[in-house]
Design a protein around this motif. Structure first.
Motif: not given
Length: 114
Positions: A25-32
């Protein structure tokens, strides 16, 4: 994670680096958000963050046994009062001072309980 990071960036502005754990979830949020190059994930990079949560995690483990929120809140309020009353920073004071404070706390607790 995305909502949390948006709120942080809105309040504090953009960061030079952001230390997170390895959750997706952190990785996806950072990507977004477009901050993938600012994200730091390492073996010991997150230790300071995780150690600050230890008292919360300890209380959380005790709360797992409760089925109803009302009994949990009742326990938490009593436990917090008891813990704050008897929790002394033993490593910061001498033995004599610690023993005096501990006996004073016990005497006060006995008058409150009686």
């Amino acid at each position: 994670a995305l909502k949390f990071m948006k709120k942080l960036m809105k309040r504090h502005g953009p960061a030079r680096t952001i230390t997170t754990d390895g959750l997706r979830s952190c990785k996806a949020a950072m990507k977004e958000l477009g901050n993938t190059e600012k994200q730091e994930i390492g073996c010991w990079a997150n230790n300071r963050v995780e150690n600050s949560h230890l008292p919360f995690r300890r209380r959380e483990r005790a709360m797992l046994r409760f089925r109803q929120m009302k009994t949990l809140q009742k326990f938490s309020s009593v436990h917090a009062a008891f813990h704050n009353h008897f929790n002394q920073d033993r490593h910061l004071i001498s033995r004599e001072t610690y023993k005096a404070q501990r006996s004073a706390a016990m005497a006060e607790w006995q008058t409150l309980a009686a």
